[in-house]
Write an enzyme that holds these catalytic residues in place. Structure first.
Site, PDB file in Angstrom:
ATOM      1  NE  ARG A 287      50.945 -20.157  55.860  1.00 18.31           N
ATOM      2  CZ  ARG A 287      51.496 -18.932  56.468  1.00 18.31           C
ATOM      3  NH1 ARG A 287      52.669 -18.650  56.266  1.00 18.31           N
ATOM      4  NH2 ARG A 287      50.869 -18.217  57.079  1.00 18.31           N
TER       5      ARG A 287
ATOM      6  CB  THR B 232      15.772 -37.323  67.225  1.00 13.63           C
ATOM      7  OG1 THR B 232      15.109 -38.440  67.775  1.00 13.63           O
ATOM      8  CG2 THR B 232      17.133 -37.589  67.164  1.00 13.63           C
TER       9      THR B 232
ATOM     10  CE  LYS C  43      26.946 -35.698  67.043  1.00  9.62           C
ATOM     11  NZ  LYS C  43      26.340 -37.212  67.524  1.00  9.62           N
TER      12      LYS C  43
ATOM     13  NE  ARG D  48      27.049 -40.362  72.572  1.00  9.60           N
ATOM     14  CZ  ARG D  48      26.065 -40.771  71.846  1.00  9.60           C
ATOM     15  NH1 ARG D  48      26.259 -42.373  71.625  1.00  9.60           N
ATOM     16  NH2 ARG D  48      25.236 -40.382  71.167  1.00  9.60           N
TER      17      ARG D  48
ATOM     18  CG  ASN E  42      67.350 -18.875  40.267  1.00 11.04           C
ATOM     19  OD1 ASN E  42      67.368 -19.240  41.370  1.00 11.04           O
ATOM     20  ND2 ASN E  42      67.982 -19.871  39.384  1.00 11.04           N
TER      21      ASN E  42
ATOM     22  N   GLY F   9      18.921 -47.875  66.925  1.00 12.87           N
ATOM     23  CA  GLY F   9      17.598 -48.353  67.058  1.00 12.87           C
ATOM     24  C   GLY F   9      17.764 -49.495  65.941  1.00 12.87           C
TER      25      GLY F   9
HETATM   26  C1  UD1 Z   1      19.863 -42.111  66.854  1.00  9.15           C
HETATM   27  C2  UD1 Z   1      18.343 -42.851  66.660  1.00  9.15           C
HETATM   28  C3  UD1 Z   1      18.882 -44.261  66.553  1.00  9.15           C
HETATM   29  C4  UD1 Z   1      19.617 -44.352  65.361  1.00  9.15           C
HETATM   30  C5  UD1 Z   1      20.999 -43.569  65.619  1.00  9.15           C
HETATM   31  C6  UD1 Z   1      21.760 -43.580  64.258  1.00  9.15           C
HETATM   32  C7  UD1 Z   1      16.354 -41.874  67.829  1.00  9.15           C
HETATM   33  C8  UD1 Z   1      15.810 -41.730  69.109  1.00  9.15           C
HETATM   34  N1  UD1 Z   1      17.805 -42.647  67.804  1.00  9.15           N
HETATM   35  O1  UD1 Z   1      20.518 -42.227  68.136  1.00  9.15           O
HETATM   36  O2  UD1 Z   1      17.762 -44.875  66.052  1.00  9.15           O
HETATM   37  O3  UD1 Z   1      20.065 -45.666  65.054  1.00  9.15           O
HETATM   38  O4  UD1 Z   1      20.743 -42.234  65.918  1.00  9.15           O
HETATM   39  O5  UD1 Z   1      22.844 -42.981  64.440  1.00  9.15           O
HETATM   40  O6  UD1 Z   1      16.338 -40.985  67.050  1.00  9.15           O
HETATM   41  N2  UD1 Z   1      19.566 -34.274  67.895  1.00  9.15           N
HETATM   42  C9  UD1 Z   1      18.951 -33.071  68.005  1.00  9.15           C
HETATM   43  N3  UD1 Z   1      17.980 -32.630  69.287  1.00  9.15           N
HETATM   44  C10 UD1 Z   1      18.282 -33.806  70.137  1.00  9.15           C
HETATM   45  C11 UD1 Z   1      18.864 -34.702  69.998  1.00  9.15           C
HETATM   46  C12 UD1 Z   1      19.677 -34.928  69.071  1.00  9.15           C
HETATM   47  O7  UD1 Z   1      19.077 -32.210  67.022  1.00  9.15           O
HETATM   48  O8  UD1 Z   1      17.591 -33.295  71.152  1.00  9.15           O
HETATM   49  C13 UD1 Z   1      20.375 -34.238  66.581  1.00  9.15           C
HETATM   50  C14 UD1 Z   1      21.863 -34.727  67.117  1.00  9.15           C
HETATM   51  O9  UD1 Z   1      22.795 -33.574  67.160  1.00  9.15           O
HETATM   52  C15 UD1 Z   1      22.290 -35.841  66.125  1.00  9.15           C
HETATM   53  C16 UD1 Z   1      21.252 -36.302  65.663  1.00  9.15           C
HETATM   54  O10 UD1 Z   1      20.081 -35.862  66.246  1.00  9.15           O
HETATM   55  O11 UD1 Z   1      22.860 -35.244  64.764  1.00  9.15           O
HETATM   56  C17 UD1 Z   1      20.966 -37.949  66.341  1.00  9.15           C
HETATM   57  O12 UD1 Z   1      20.854 -37.665  67.949  1.00  9.15           O
HETATM   58  P1  UD1 Z   1      22.103 -38.641  68.670  1.00  9.15           P
HETATM   59  O13 UD1 Z   1      21.963 -38.269  70.083  1.00  9.15           O
HETATM   60  O14 UD1 Z   1      23.398 -38.850  67.915  1.00  9.15           O
HETATM   61  O15 UD1 Z   1      21.194 -40.089  68.432  1.00  9.15           O
HETATM   62  P2  UD1 Z   1      21.624 -41.447  68.664  1.00  9.15           P
HETATM   63  O16 UD1 Z   1      21.593 -41.821  70.116  1.00  9.15           O
HETATM   64  O17 UD1 Z   1      22.770 -41.717  67.943  1.00  9.15           O
HETATM   65 CA    CA Z   2      24.275 -40.434  66.632  1.00 11.25          CA
END
Ligand code: UD1
Ligand code: CA
Length: 453
Positions: free
Chosen positions: A318, A83, A26, A19, A362, A142
């Site tokens: 810089r 996750t 990200k 996204r 200067n 969630g």
């Molecule tokens: C997730 C939560 C949701 C919560 C929200 C808060 C789950 C299933 N959902 O949703 O309940 O409200 O975060 O922001 O956990 N990541 C991995 N591997 C993966 C998928 C994700 O490492 O396979 C990491 C992503 O890089 C990120 C984090 O986990 O840093 C959260 O993943 P993201 O896809 O942003 O979850 P949300 O859909 O936001």
């Molecule tokens: Ca997220």
């Protein structure tokens, strides 16, 4: 007591971040001049973890390198299946660890050490503590389902939630604390039986409850746990970061003429009584002493500025610039790897790169250090008390001795001895009355041409 047990931190950062629509992963997008992941690692490091593991995606060598530079281990999740799967991928790196594990999502740049400490403390008497929050708009988050005693029963992803569950305001912010042994057991039981076909880390709450264990949610300040999933959300997090930074610097005695127009980095350090004009940007690595004046429209990065110095307006300092006490840097002056000692002045339209300028020297308007020959950079040394006339080109490598004078308009290619005058320009000639004769001649020609028309 939870606090006294050893702690390991796992940061989940393997998501594609699709996204963001950006080639940059990200978690490496900056907030407050440092990558989002760096902000999380810094907040977590305040808790003194024994191990820190960052879960990265298969094509995220940059993220792994960044984690390594911050002293964290990287575990690869290939390919990402949610996750819960990400946390599973961190388990080999957790081998042999006994204690508490803090699992954090990698996209919350505003997390503070204080909020994490409170989360760990909230676990007292429970098997699992979850970082929750109450956003204005629960949208995609969630939902946390609580029982009558306020215990956490389960987390339902928005995509899997019933209308009644979606109405719940308390949400999952993405932070879990639990015992390492319990985590291993619960992760082993996850299934991908949900709307997204992913292994949800959130399902470990259900697993804990199934065992009759208590889970609690800690309702954190919403700003602290803001997640970044899009460029708009990154900018929103940046705005909160800047608002906090402005407030913190003012609370520490820094004068901001118009706070909303001054931008800080996470590591910007400024002494009390320093005055900052409108529209000033501090990139990373800036440290400013007390009692400095920074006038409007300046950009500083990788610079230290000592007490009594005056910078700007419209100056660009810089990386590698060391600005001494009472130094004056004026408008349209650029410095890079430049050391200016006490009381030196460069007030107008000047480039000072790869140079040391002695005390009280200067530097006249339009002076340029010609530090680059197209292949290599070279240094210029200007001694204390030297006077460099306007529009001088100093072709490096070159040394100007202490107390020397350079005549305006000179191109200096050879070293100049202390207290000498160096002049490099053709001798001025003068023809008495020439201009008056020329005016008369040309005026007559013009009048004759006008008559003919
Ligand atoms: C997730 C939560 C949701 C919560 C929200 C808060 C789950 C299933 N959902 O949703 O309940 O409200 O975060 O922001 O956990 N990541 C991995 N591997 C993966 C998928 C994700 O490492 O396979 C990491 C992503 O890089 C990120 C984090 O986990 O840093 C959260 O993943 P993201 O896809 O942003 O979850 P949300 O859909 O936001
Ligand atoms: Ca997220």
């Amino acid at each position: 007591m939870t606090e006294t047990r050893p702690l390991a931190v796992i940061v989940l950062a393997a998501g594609q971040g699709t996204r963001m629509k950006s080639p940059l992963p990200k978690v490496l997008h900056p907030v407050g001049g440092r990558p989002i992941l760096g902000a999380i690692l810094e907040a977590a490091s305040a808790l003194g973890p024994q191990r820190t593991i960052v879960v990265v995606g298969p094509r995220q060598a940059e993220v792994a390198a960044f984690a390594a530079a911050k002293g964290a281990a990287a575990a690869v999740q290939d390919p990402p299946h949610g996750t819960g799967h990400a946390a599973q991928c961190a388990l080999p790196a957790l081998e042999g660890f006994a204690g508490e594990v803090l699992i954090l999502y990698g996209d919350t740049p505003l997390l503070t050490a204080e909020t994490l400490t409170r989360l760990v403390a909230a676990k007292a008497g429970a098997a699992l503590a979850l970082l929750g929050f109450t956003p204005d708009d629960p949208g995609p988050y969630g939902r946390l389902i609580l029982d009558a005693d306020g215990g956490l029963v389960k987390i339902v992803e928005a995509k899997d939630a019933s209308a009644e569950e979606r109405a719940v305001r308390l949400c999952n912010a993405g932070g879990f604390v639990l015992d390492a042994g319990l985590l291993r057991e619960l992760l082993g039981e996850l299934t991908a039986d949900n709307a997204q076909g992913e292994y949800y880390l959130t399902d470990i709450v259900t697993g804990a409850r199934r065992r009759g264990l208590k889970a609690v949610a800690f309702d954190a300040p919403a700003d602290d746990v803001m997640g970044v999933n899009s460029q708009q959300e990154r900018a929103a997090a940046e705005a909160v970061f800047q608002a906090r930074a402005r407030a913190a610097h003012m609370a520490a005695g820094v004068m901001l003429a118009d706070p909303a127009t001054v931008y800080f980095s996470a590591d910007t350090a400024i002494g009390p009584g320093t005055a900052i004009g409108q529209n000033v940007v501090f990139g990373p690595g800036v440290s400013i002493a007390a009692g400095v004046t920074i006038k409007p429209f300046c950009h500083l990065e990788g610079v230290s500025v000592a007490a009594g110095a005056t910078i700007g307006p419209f100056a660009r300092l810089r990386p590698g610039s060391v600005i001494g006490e009472d130094v004056h840097i004026g408008n349209f002056v650029e410095t890079k790897a430049a050391t200016l000692e006490k009381g030196a002045k460069a007030n107008h339209l000047t480039y000072l790169g790869d140079v040391s300028v002695g005390a009280g020297a200067n530097i006249g308007a339009g002076t340029i250090t010609c530090n680059y020959d197209g292949f290599f950079k070279h240094r210029t040394e200007i001694g204390a008390g030297a006077f460099v006339g306007s529009n001088t080109a100093l072709v490096a490598p070159v040394r100007i001795g202490a107390g020397a004078s350079i005549g305006a308009g000179s191109t200096i290619t050879k070293d100049v001895a202390a207290d000498a005058l160096a002049l490099e320009r053709s001798a001025q000639s003068e023809k008495p009355g020439w201009a008056a004769r020329f005016r008369a001649l040309m005026g007559a020609r013009k009048a004759a041409a006008a008559k003919k028309d």
